[in-house]
Structure formats: structure tokens, C-alpha cells
Design a protein around this motif. Structure first.
Motif: not given
Length: 294
Positions: A289-294
Motif C-alpha cells: 500500500y502507498s501512504l495517503n497524503k494528509k
């Protein structure tokens, strides 16, 4: 009086929840910025193979066939030790003398990596594999693993390596229980002077013959390792290595990596009778999984 009791109960519950929320997993020293429990809503699925096809997907995976990772390797990787059975990837190790380039290798294992025709590599994110490991015997030499190497790495095993899960019972001195652990290896003596970082996590023991989910959350300053979505150890950037012979600060890799699944055999303690039947490691799926931008 009831109001007082109710207030006290509320305060106690709140204090318990606060303590629970503040609970923190073990680290190499500094405070972890990663969650104790994985929340998939924080990620976007980037790669998946659930091995539901009948053959290895060579678009993603390259299978080791008569593969020697080092010139002095004790055992050889062969394609017959990498199969798909009933929707599971099965990697095996066995005692079966194999001749390759005029040399006999008594033991063979299975190996595949995400370096197929299309391949897959990633930098930062959450990688996981659902795996069932074999029952080991006393002083068993079996060594299955889920790990990663840099896409541009040409110096293994003398450079960079991330071991998400290694399983062994001859890796901890005189203690011959079965353990899994993770390792961060970064750098070499040429690059960093008299300095090679080798940081092994504490060893974990549980019922290995059940399926478990082994994962790694990797960000710029930290790598955290998870079992069944629960964090058990983090390596934090600039913390000291636990390899006292080198004493170097921890470095978190900032390069793209590819994934590896393999079943090796350790030279020490290898006995043919431990492999009257091939030892097998089952993999239900691999996901990144890639990290969602916050």
C-alpha cells in the motif's frame, strides 16, 4: 451518591481508554510516530498478488532457478521449490542433491522476487504477506523469509537489506525455540568507514503453523514491523545500532526496493533427516500500500 459513583466510573473508563490510546510499542529508542495497529484507511492499495492463478505470474515475479545468491552459497534455489497449490504460493526446502556447474548442492530451496517482466518496486508505504510457516525440529536449519532489497543494489549481502520476517530456531545462540524477527541492515564498511548497521529486532514466539500477517510500515524516518496488524518493533532514524561491534546510528533507506520470498537452508545444523519430506512455507497473498497524503 449514585452520581458520584457514575462520575467515578466514567473517569475510570476514560483513564483506561486514554492509557490504551497512549500505549506504545517497542522501538530502538526514540518514540515511534507509527500506529500501534494498522488502519487500512490510511493507505491505498498499490500491488497485490493472491496467487489464485494456476501458475506464477511472471509479469510480477521472477523465480530463482539454479540460483546462487553468493558464490559460496551452501544451498541452491531451484524452480521446483516454487509452486502454486490451491490458491497458495508454496515455497519449499529439501534435501535433494543437485548438480550445477560441476558442483553438488545437497540442499535446495525456493526463491522468487518482484523482478518479473514488469516487476514491482516501491519506496515508503506498507507491505504485508499472509504466511503459514512449517513446524521446525530440534536445531532445524530451515530459514524461510519475507524480505526486500534495493532495486539498484548490486552488492548484496554487503550493502542494504530489510528483513520483514525471518523464521529460525538456530539463530539465537543456545536457545533452540522457534522465533521470527526482523532486521535492518544498511551500509558497508567502504561507504561508512568502519561501520555497518545491523539491527535485529527482539525475537517473537507464537504458534507459527497458523497463518499470520507479517507487515512493515516504512516512512522517511522510521520502519515499523507488524504481526497480525499489531506493531511489535520500530527502527527510528539516528537511534544507535544494537550491533555493538560497529556502533553506528540507524539509517532509514530512501531508495526503491523490490520484495523477496524465499526458503533457504542454513549450513550449520543441516541434517538430511530433517527433510524426509520437503519443508513448506505457504503464502496466501502479498500486498503493498502507498501512504495517503494528509
Amino acid at each position: 451518591m449514585n452520581d458520584i459513583k457514575n462520575s467515578f466510573a466514567f473517569i475510570s473508563i476514560f483513564a483506561f481508554l486514554f492509557t490504551l490510546a497512549s500505549a506504545s510499542h517497542d522501538t530502538s529508542g526514540s518514540h515511534s510516530q507509527h500506529p500501534d495497529v494498522i488502519n487500512y484507511q490510511d493507505f491505498t492499495l498499490q500491488f497485490v498478488d493472491d496467487f489464485n492463478q494456476t501458475e506464477i505470474n511472471t509479469k510480477y515475479w521472477k523465480v530463482g532457478d539454479n540460483l546462487l545468491r553468493t558464490p559460496t552459497q551452501f544451498q541452491i534455489y531451484t524452480k521446483e521449490n516454487v509452486k502454486i497449490k490451491e490458491g497458495q504460493l508454496v515455497l519449499s526446502a529439501q534435501y535433494k542433491p543437485t548438480k550445477f556447474e560441476e558442483k553438488i548442492y545437497d540442499y535446495s530451496g525456493g526463491y522468487l522476487e518482484t523482478k518479473g517482466s514488469q516487476g514491482f518496486k516501491f519506496k515508503y508505504g506498507y507491505a504485508e504477506a499472509r504466511i503459514k510457516l512449517p513446524q521446525l525440529q530440534f536445531k532445524d536449519s530451515s530459514f524461510p523469509a519475507f524480505w526486500a532489497l534495493p532495486a539498484d543494489n548490486s552488492r548484496w549481502p554487503y550493502s542494504v537489506e530489510i528483513d520483514i520476517m525471518e523464521y529460525c530456531n538456530v539463530c539465537s545462540g543456545n536457545d533452540t525455540n522457534d522465533y521470527i524477527f526482523s532486521t535492518n541492515i544498511y551500509g558497508n564498511r567502504t561507504q561508512y568507514g568502519d561501520c555497518r548497521i545491523w539491527y535485529r529486532s527482539p525475537m517473537k514466539q507464537f504458534k507459527f503453523t497458523d497463518y499470520h500477517l507479517y507487515g512493515m510500515l516504512w516512512t522517511q524516518n522510521e520502519m515499523t514491523f507488524y504481526i497480525d496488524n499489531v506493531a511489535y518493533f520500530s527502527y527510528i532514524i539516528n537511534d544507535p545500532s544494537n550491533n555493538k561491534s560497529v556502533g553506528c546510528p540507524i539509517v532509514i533507506p530512501d531508495r526503491e526496493f523490490y520484495l523477496i520470498l524465499d526458503f533457504a537452508v542454513i549450513k550449520n545444523n543441516a541434517k538430511p533427516e530433517h527433510y524426509n519430506q520437503p519443508k513448506e512455507m505457504y503464502v496466501d497473498y502479498v500486498k503493498v500500500y502507498s501512504l495517503n497524503k494528509k
